[in-house]
Design an enzyme around this catalytic site. Structure first.
Site, mmCIF file in Angstrom:
data_model
loop_
_atom_site.group_PDB
_atom_site.id
_atom_site.type_symbol
_atom_site.label_atom_id
_atom_site.label_comp_id
_atom_site.label_asym_id
_atom_site.label_seq_id
_atom_site.Cartn_x
_atom_site.Cartn_y
_atom_site.Cartn_z
ATOM 1 N N GLU A 4 -2.380 6.366 -7.961
ATOM 2 C CA GLU A 4 -3.326 7.383 -7.448
ATOM 3 C C GLU A 4 -3.192 8.706 -8.180
ATOM 4 O O GLU A 4 -2.091 9.148 -8.491
ATOM 5 C CB GLU A 4 -3.058 7.584 -5.944
ATOM 6 C CG GLU A 4 -3.951 8.624 -5.290
ATOM 7 C CD GLU A 4 -3.792 8.648 -3.763
ATOM 8 O OE1 GLU A 4 -3.648 7.574 -3.145
ATOM 9 O OE2 GLU A 4 -3.804 9.753 -3.191
ATOM 10 N N VAL A 34 -9.580 -0.466 3.931
ATOM 11 C CA VAL A 34 -9.923 -0.224 5.350
ATOM 12 C C VAL A 34 -8.700 -0.518 6.205
ATOM 13 O O VAL A 34 -8.136 -1.623 6.138
ATOM 14 C CB VAL A 34 -11.086 -1.144 5.814
ATOM 15 C CG1 VAL A 34 -11.434 -0.870 7.279
ATOM 16 C CG2 VAL A 34 -12.312 -0.981 4.938
ATOM 17 N N GLY A 81 -11.412 4.038 3.852
ATOM 18 C CA GLY A 81 -12.691 3.328 3.998
ATOM 19 C C GLY A 81 -13.288 3.393 5.391
ATOM 20 O O GLY A 81 -14.510 3.304 5.544
ATOM 21 N N ASP A 97 0.835 -1.206 0.000
ATOM 22 C CA ASP A 97 0.000 0.000 0.000
ATOM 23 C C ASP A 97 0.873 1.262 0.000
ATOM 24 O O ASP A 97 1.873 1.329 0.731
ATOM 25 C CB ASP A 97 -0.861 -0.061 1.281
ATOM 26 C CG ASP A 97 -1.996 0.941 1.293
ATOM 27 O OD1 ASP A 97 -2.465 1.323 0.210
ATOM 28 O OD2 ASP A 97 -2.432 1.316 2.404
HETATM 29 P P1 13P Z 1 -8.364 4.096 6.640
HETATM 30 O O1 13P Z 1 -7.190 3.775 7.516
HETATM 31 O O2 13P Z 1 -8.850 5.469 6.819
HETATM 32 O O3 13P Z 1 -9.435 3.066 6.726
HETATM 33 O O4 13P Z 1 -7.783 4.046 5.130
HETATM 34 C C1 13P Z 1 -7.084 2.913 4.690
HETATM 35 C C2 13P Z 1 -6.439 3.166 3.389
HETATM 36 O O5 13P Z 1 -6.952 3.858 2.546
HETATM 37 C C3 13P Z 1 -5.140 2.538 3.147
HETATM 38 O O6 13P Z 1 -4.559 2.957 1.972
#
Ligand code: 13P
Length: 282
Positions: free
Chosen positions: A133, A230, A209, A81
């Site tokens: 992104e 999330v 999320g 991520d």
């Molecule tokens: P949150 O931590 O706000 O749920 O977002 C997670 C996210 O978008 C990871 O890239």
């Protein structure tokens, strides 16, 4: 099976649902995420930040995802991520991650295209999927705060050019969500999302999320969201339960008495989210 992002998002598109992408913050959370997906009978995306991957060890994550995917008969994607550094991307891909996100969203548009394209060319050699992104998601990301005056929504025209020139598999969109928003809920720009969906023909990803209202989940899935990230909700759930257990239990008790209730909490949250992401309700 251990699969790529591209594969699971293609199926999700046919079913008009989203696949949950859950940030694991340590090695212990991982089995609970995969077990919840097995019970819900859906594929799952496990994602790690570069920081978590480096702390746990990339190969440890890969090994467990592969063995659990086989043992539980679940399609599992292991995704890196928000990597901003090509070196981190190479490390994850060489260790066996099946998907990566290159986050060039803070770069000028042309540079974002060029760097994303480089990542796609490298990832393709390994059969690995790439998410990228465009625009800025607000909030706090791995401890770094993005101030609201730096937030800008994904421009649909730029999105067309970005997708065509980079060859990415999924596009993360900025439509009003914020990372780390757990005390309140987000106001999403559905109109912005609709325009992006009409402009590009690839799976769209929502970040932040945790801050999305349950009632908005269906709306964004119907507008093309196929990957639902999330993270914070799991982190907060784990930390709250953990505090409760460590405070209540004696200090010489087996550690599993403190950890298992946290795992149950993670399984409960992931299950509930996956159920929403199936988009079955009318
Ligand atoms: P949150 O931590 O706000 O749920 O977002 C997670 C996210 O978008 C990871 O890239």
């Amino acid at each position: 099976m251990y699969v790529t992002l591209k594969e699971v998002l293609k199926d999700a598109d046919q079913l008009n649902m989203a696949i949950g992408a859950f940030n694991t913050h340590n090695l212990e959370m991982l089995p609970a995420i995969i077990k919840a997906a097995e019970k819900q009978k859906t594929p799952v995306i496990v994602q790690t930040s570069c920081g978590t991957a480096n702390y746990v060890g990339h190969r440890n994550f890969v090994a467990i995802c592969k063995s659990m995917a086989e043992e539980y008969g679940v399609d599992v994607v292991l995704h890196l991520d928000h990597a901003k550094d090509f070196g981190e991307i190479r490390k994850a891909i060489r260790a066996g991650y099946s998907s990566v996100m290159f986050d060039g969203s803070s770069l000028p548009f042309k540079e974002n295209i060029l760097e994303t394209k480089q990542v796609v060319n490298f990832a393709k050699k390994y059969g690995v999927s790439v998410e990228a992104e465009l625009g800025t998601v607000g909030g706090t990301e791995d401890g770094i705060v993005v101030s609201q005056d730096k937030v800008y929504y994904t421009d649909p025209k730029n999105a067309v050019k970005f997708v065509a020139e980079t060859g990415i598999d999924a596009l993360a969109v900025a439509i009003g969500t914020n990372h780390g928003q757990y005390k309140s809920k987000t106001n999403i720009s559905f109109d912005q999302l609709k325009q992006i969906k009409e402009a590009v023909d690839i799976p769209l990803v929502i970040h932040g999320g945790t801050g999305v209202k349950d009632d908005d989940v269906k709306k964004v899935i119907d507008l093309g969201i196929r990957k639902f990230n999330v993270g914070t909700e799991l982190l907060v759930g784990w930390n709250r339960k953990s505090k409760e257990c460590y405070d209540a239990n004696k200090e010489n008790i087996s550690n599993r008495n403190n950890v298992i209730p946290c795992l149950d909490k993670i399984e409960e949250i992931v299950s509930r989210k996956i159920n929403l992401f199936k988009n079955l309700s009318e």
